[in-house]
Design a protein around this motif. Structure first.
Motif, mmCIF file in Angstrom:
data_model
loop_
_atom_site.group_PDB
_atom_site.id
_atom_site.type_symbol
_atom_site.label_atom_id
_atom_site.label_comp_id
_atom_site.label_asym_id
_atom_site.label_seq_id
_atom_site.Cartn_x
_atom_site.Cartn_y
_atom_site.Cartn_z
ATOM 1 N N GLN A 154 -30.703 25.225 36.341
ATOM 2 C CA GLN A 154 -31.627 25.719 37.323
ATOM 3 C C GLN A 154 -31.361 24.994 38.623
ATOM 4 O OE1 GLN A 154 -35.667 25.392 35.854
ATOM 5 N NE2 GLN A 154 -34.919 25.258 33.782
ATOM 6 N N LEU A 155 -30.914 23.852 38.843
ATOM 7 C CA LEU A 155 -30.798 23.255 39.938
ATOM 8 C C LEU A 155 -29.829 23.722 40.646
ATOM 9 C CD1 LEU A 155 -31.203 19.423 38.862
ATOM 10 C CD2 LEU A 155 -32.530 20.809 40.670
ATOM 11 N N ALA A 156 -28.232 24.278 39.970
ATOM 12 C CA ALA A 156 -27.113 24.676 40.322
ATOM 13 C C ALA A 156 -27.550 26.372 41.056
ATOM 14 C CB ALA A 156 -26.201 24.969 39.299
ATOM 15 N N ALA A 157 -28.424 26.941 40.385
ATOM 16 C CA ALA A 157 -28.951 28.196 40.812
ATOM 17 C C ALA A 157 -29.671 28.333 42.165
ATOM 18 C CB ALA A 157 -29.980 28.936 39.905
ATOM 19 N N GLY A 158 -30.390 27.082 42.497
ATOM 20 C CA GLY A 158 -30.942 26.665 43.908
ATOM 21 C C GLY A 158 -32.076 25.731 43.787
ATOM 22 N N TYR A 159 -31.784 24.712 44.462
ATOM 23 C CA TYR A 159 -32.827 23.570 44.536
ATOM 24 C C TYR A 159 -33.202 23.230 46.187
ATOM 25 C CZ TYR A 159 -29.504 19.843 45.424
ATOM 26 O OH TYR A 159 -28.602 19.127 46.051
ATOM 27 N N PRO A 160 -34.351 22.774 46.444
ATOM 28 C CA PRO A 160 -34.536 22.245 47.899
ATOM 29 C C PRO A 160 -33.652 21.049 48.015
ATOM 30 C CG PRO A 160 -36.272 21.834 46.533
ATOM 31 C CD PRO A 160 -35.378 22.679 45.491
ATOM 32 N N MET A 161 -32.717 20.852 49.168
ATOM 33 C CA MET A 161 -31.681 19.646 49.272
ATOM 34 C C MET A 161 -32.756 18.971 49.910
ATOM 35 S SD MET A 161 -27.979 19.436 50.894
ATOM 36 C CE MET A 161 -27.232 20.029 49.358
ATOM 37 N N TYR A 181 -12.618 25.143 49.583
ATOM 38 C CA TYR A 181 -13.478 25.230 48.565
ATOM 39 C C TYR A 181 -14.647 24.312 48.914
ATOM 40 C CZ TYR A 181 -9.727 27.505 46.203
ATOM 41 O OH TYR A 181 -8.512 28.231 46.175
ATOM 42 N N SER A 182 -14.465 23.367 49.350
ATOM 43 C CA SER A 182 -15.494 22.478 49.925
ATOM 44 C C SER A 182 -16.300 22.959 51.022
ATOM 45 C CB SER A 182 -15.154 20.866 50.328
ATOM 46 O OG SER A 182 -14.420 20.055 49.176
ATOM 47 N N LYS A 183 -15.592 23.730 51.583
ATOM 48 C CA LYS A 183 -16.125 24.268 53.149
ATOM 49 C C LYS A 183 -17.083 25.534 52.616
ATOM 50 C CE LYS A 183 -15.000 26.766 57.199
ATOM 51 N NZ LYS A 183 -13.705 27.010 58.389
ATOM 52 N N LYS A 184 -16.616 26.064 51.484
ATOM 53 C CA LYS A 184 -17.276 27.092 51.009
ATOM 54 C C LYS A 184 -18.836 26.879 50.505
ATOM 55 C CE LYS A 184 -16.441 29.077 47.257
ATOM 56 N NZ LYS A 184 -15.678 30.037 46.446
ATOM 57 N N VAL A 185 -18.611 25.721 49.849
ATOM 58 C CA VAL A 185 -20.018 25.384 49.297
ATOM 59 C C VAL A 185 -20.908 24.470 50.234
ATOM 60 C CG1 VAL A 185 -20.823 23.707 47.328
ATOM 61 C CG2 VAL A 185 -18.674 25.167 46.852
ATOM 62 N N PHE A 186 -20.338 23.503 51.041
ATOM 63 C CA PHE A 186 -21.289 22.704 51.722
ATOM 64 C C PHE A 186 -21.819 23.359 52.889
ATOM 65 C CE2 PHE A 186 -18.920 19.280 49.210
ATOM 66 C CZ PHE A 186 -19.879 18.858 48.192
ATOM 67 N N LEU A 187 -20.903 24.054 53.563
ATOM 68 C CA LEU A 187 -21.276 24.390 55.262
ATOM 69 C C LEU A 187 -22.015 25.441 55.078
ATOM 70 C CD1 LEU A 187 -18.126 22.985 57.131
ATOM 71 C CD2 LEU A 187 -20.230 21.587 56.386
ATOM 72 N N THR A 188 -23.185 25.718 54.680
ATOM 73 C CA THR A 188 -23.956 26.954 54.494
ATOM 74 C C THR A 188 -24.077 27.428 56.100
ATOM 75 O OG1 THR A 188 -25.704 25.599 54.561
ATOM 76 C CG2 THR A 188 -24.964 26.016 52.281
ATOM 77 N N PHE A 203 -30.512 25.220 48.102
ATOM 78 C CA PHE A 203 -28.916 24.735 48.227
ATOM 79 C C PHE A 203 -28.426 25.532 46.718
ATOM 80 C CE2 PHE A 203 -25.162 22.263 47.105
ATOM 81 C CZ PHE A 203 -24.295 22.725 48.231
ATOM 82 N N VAL A 204 -27.665 26.742 46.730
ATOM 83 C CA VAL A 204 -27.050 27.361 45.774
ATOM 84 C C VAL A 204 -25.689 27.125 45.405
ATOM 85 C CG1 VAL A 204 -26.854 29.888 44.718
ATOM 86 C CG2 VAL A 204 -28.953 29.280 46.030
ATOM 87 N N GLN A 205 -25.220 26.798 44.388
ATOM 88 C CA GLN A 205 -24.077 26.457 43.848
ATOM 89 C C GLN A 205 -23.161 27.676 42.810
ATOM 90 O OE1 GLN A 205 -23.176 22.022 43.507
ATOM 91 N NE2 GLN A 205 -25.441 22.343 43.579
ATOM 92 N N LYS A 206 -23.170 28.638 43.182
ATOM 93 C CA LYS A 206 -22.681 29.654 42.331
ATOM 94 C C LYS A 206 -21.526 29.513 41.254
ATOM 95 C CE LYS A 206 -24.374 33.583 45.154
ATOM 96 N NZ LYS A 206 -24.170 34.914 45.838
ATOM 97 N N ASP A 207 -20.590 28.921 42.100
ATOM 98 C CA ASP A 207 -19.252 28.533 41.117
ATOM 99 C C ASP A 207 -19.643 27.388 40.043
ATOM 100 O OD1 ASP A 207 -17.643 30.156 42.626
ATOM 101 O OD2 ASP A 207 -16.811 28.711 43.880
ATOM 102 N N LEU A 208 -20.380 26.471 40.505
ATOM 103 C CA LEU A 208 -20.789 25.543 39.525
ATOM 104 C C LEU A 208 -21.658 26.270 38.368
ATOM 105 C CD1 LEU A 208 -20.916 22.516 38.479
ATOM 106 C CD2 LEU A 208 -22.722 22.247 39.835
#
Length: 625
Positions: A154-161, A181-188, A203-208
């Motif tokens: 549920q957190l990976a699907a999106g949580y308030p950072m 790959y880090s740039k894609k995830v972190f630099l929204t 913050f959404v982490q689709k790959d994870l």
């Protein structure tokens, strides 16, 4: 008169401190869950409320903290102590990754390093946290992987950072941009003035999420085929370490210049070990083996057992000096003798933990001044052996004649880092997980690795470990911790557990690099010697010594050398104590927070309840029922 005044002031400080704490203690009867993020503690409570045991809850909290990048991620490492109420024994889980194929001293030296690098794909050991979590869950938990990973998914699907992580991403964005790959995830918000997420942003982490989903799908398929709960969980393990997840992890690692191979992942396994222990005034204190720094706390306790600490007074000059010297002695041994016990040469751990050896080390403490020349001792005679490294120690300038006090090479007392840089590296963080239940299961975990700025391995969403930097490349620094493929680095990560009268007494851990066992030692003494409650002990003012070799940070030897006599004190330290310490040769620095966040559970057998402590030094949080 001054000495009396100093002790009185220290006693007064304790009395004043003991009146209240900045955070209230936790109380529980059925279960307790404490970890590095409030949402992750909530994940533990969710598992408890669904009937899980402390291992299930600890695994859920571990998964959640990894997903929230609480100074670690899924590609890092996990080390745990578990009290099994069925066997009434403490067991140790070694889920530390290993150096990959091609990771040799020659390789790193050819690139101009004195130590493996701090960041990037060449800093990565094989991922251990996934394997450690699945091993603990399958062997000692009660729930399915799908149940335990539900909060993390549920957190990976999106949580308030939260602001801490969001701002860490922004501070490190230039380094993050090196890795696609880090740039894609972190630099929204790439290309904007602030490229990192904002505090409170979802913050959404689709790959994870996809990676975790694959593991759950594998478990489901195995259960449908009639596999047992354990077999189904280990099927998910195989998919991560041998299947398509492993293939993508390795592809992404190697694409960015890393060394990890598919064989490295397939060959790695978590190990269940016998923990090391010592007895301090009737309390059995447990630590992981010498691939961690944990035994240094046991050594320090053995040394301090030779002194009447209580009569000195909490944080009096004499107490601070004695604890500082004991830590310097134990860390000098750590820096030279600790390493992976599954590789040759074999560490002299029996001698290092000998009470007689501790008496010899204690006799070296000078009562009137700091000894800047403390170095490793010779534990081999306490195992009935001859030290094979006498010539190596002497070539470095060490003198092992116990009638002398010249223990450190002259070149070890210089350090090119500024104090601020040194302290930042000394405090490099991680997180901790503490859990206990009414049936007697107790878990203490200090996971880490893959912290921001992490290199994410391909499209897995998994940040790679940076633990390679804790190896050395030169046997003159430590012949037991020289990097080699398949070997574990000697790490700072160090969960703790204590039993009294054969029953759980304390479960405790902290973040903070080389300061971990310094702070845990003083936390333990705060309770045992000075009668503090567990919450008071987590918030109490500690000292930190810089008289050690840094385990993290800096690729040059000068970056890591000890700073003898440097000591961090709390802002509230009385002027009389400050003046005394200066006269004894200490260089003082001050802060209002003198430890990382300590998390702990105290077992109140008189009342049949738990007391929880979580210090006010970070975002750490606990929930109990």
């Amino acid at each position: 008169m001054k000495r009396v005044l100093t002790v009185w002031l220290a006693a007064l400080s304790l009395h004043t401190f003991a009146q209240q704490t900045q955070k209230p203690p936790l109380h529980g009867k059925n279960w307790m869950a404490i970890t590095g993020k409030p949402l992750a503690a909530t994940a533990g409570s969710m598992i408890f409320q669904k009937g899980g045991n402390a291992v299930d809850a600890a695994c859920a909290m571990l998964a959640s903290t990894c997903t929230m990048w609480d100074v670690l991620s899924w590609g890092g490492e996990t080390q745990a102590l578990i009290y099994n109420p069925k066997t009434k024994k403490v067991i140790a889980i070694n889920a530390m990754g290993v150096a990959p194929t091609g990771a040799t001293p020659e390789f790193f030296k050819s690139k101009g390093y004195n130590f493996p690098p701090e960041y990037g794909p060449l800093a990565a050991t094989t991922p251990g946290t996934v394997g450690g979590l699945l091993y603990m869950l399958s062997n000692y938990g009660t729930m399915s992987l799908e149940q335990v990973l539900a909060p993390a998914m549920q957190l990976a699907a999106g949580y308030p950072m939260e602001a801490q992580t969001a701002n860490s991403i922004e501070r490190n964005k230039e380094r993050i941009k090196q890795w696609p790959y880090s740039k894609k995830v972190f630099l929204t918000h790439a290309g904007e003035k602030r490229e990192a997420p904002e505090a409170g942003e979802i913050f959404v982490q689709k790959d994870l999420l996809q990676t975790l989903t694959k593991m759950i799908e594998t478990e489901r398929a195995a259960l449908k085929k009639g596999k047992s709960r354990k077999e189904a969980i280990m099927a998910a393990y195989d998919r991560f370490y041998k299947g398509d997840i492993a293939q993508e992890f390795v592809r992404g690692c190697q694409e960015q210049g890393g060394l990890i191979t598919i064989q490295d992942l397939a060959n790695w396994k978590p190990i269940e070990e016998e923990p090391l222990k010592t007895n301090y005034k009737g309390i059995d204190v447990y630590k992981l083996q010498q691939w961690t720094q944990g035994p240094s706390l046991l050594q320090a306790l053995n040394i301090l057992e030779n002194f009447d600490l209580k009569s000195m007074g909490y944080n009096s000059t004499k107490y601070i000096h004695t604890v500082y010297q004991a830590m310097s002695l134990s860390f000098a041994d750590r820096d030279f003798y600790y390493g992976d016990p599954y590789f040759s040469p074999q560490e002299p751990i029996k001698g290092l933990l000998s009470k007689e050896y501790a008496k010899q080390r204690a006799a070296l403490i000078q009562y009137d001044k700091n000894n800047p020349n403390i170095g490793p001792g010779d534990p081999y005679p306490f195992e009935g052996k001859t030290n094979p490294y006498l010539n190596l120690l002497k070539s470095r300038g060490y003198e092992l004649d116990t009638t002398k006090r010249n223990f450190a090479p002259t070149h070890d007392v210089r350090n090119s880092l500024s104090m601020a840089d040194y302290q930042e590296r000394l405090w490099l963080g991680t997180t901790s997980v503490e859990a206990a239940d009414k049936d007697g299961w107790v878990v203490s975990i200090t996971p880490s690795g893959g912290w921001i700025p992490a290199t994410i391995a391909g499209n897995t969403g998994v940040g790679m470990s940076q633990r390679m930097q804790s190896f050395v490349l030169d046997s003159a620094l430590n012949p037991f911790n020289v990097v080699a493929p398949g070997k574990r680095p000697r790490v700072t990560l160090t969960p703790s557990m204590a039993l009294k009268d054969g029953k759980p007494y304390l479960s405790f851990a902290v973040q903070g690099g080389d300061t971990q066992d310094q702070n845990l030692l003083q936390f333990f003494l705060n309770m045992v010697e000075f009668g503090m409650t567990v919450q008071q002990a987590t918030e109490a003012a500690n000292i930190n010594t810089n008289q050690l070799w840094l385990s993290l940070g800096g690729s040059k030897t000068d970056d890591r050398k000890p700073k003898p006599g440097q000591i961090l004190l709390h802002d509230s330290t009385p002027e009389a104590v400050r003046n005394d310490l200066k006269k004894m040769g200490y260089t003082l620095s001050f802060d209002d927070r003198t430890s990382g966040p300590i998390n702990a559970i105290f077992f109140d057998w008189k009342h049949g309840s738990f007391w929880g402590g979580s210090s006010n030094h970070g975002e750490d949080y606990g929930i109990a029922w």
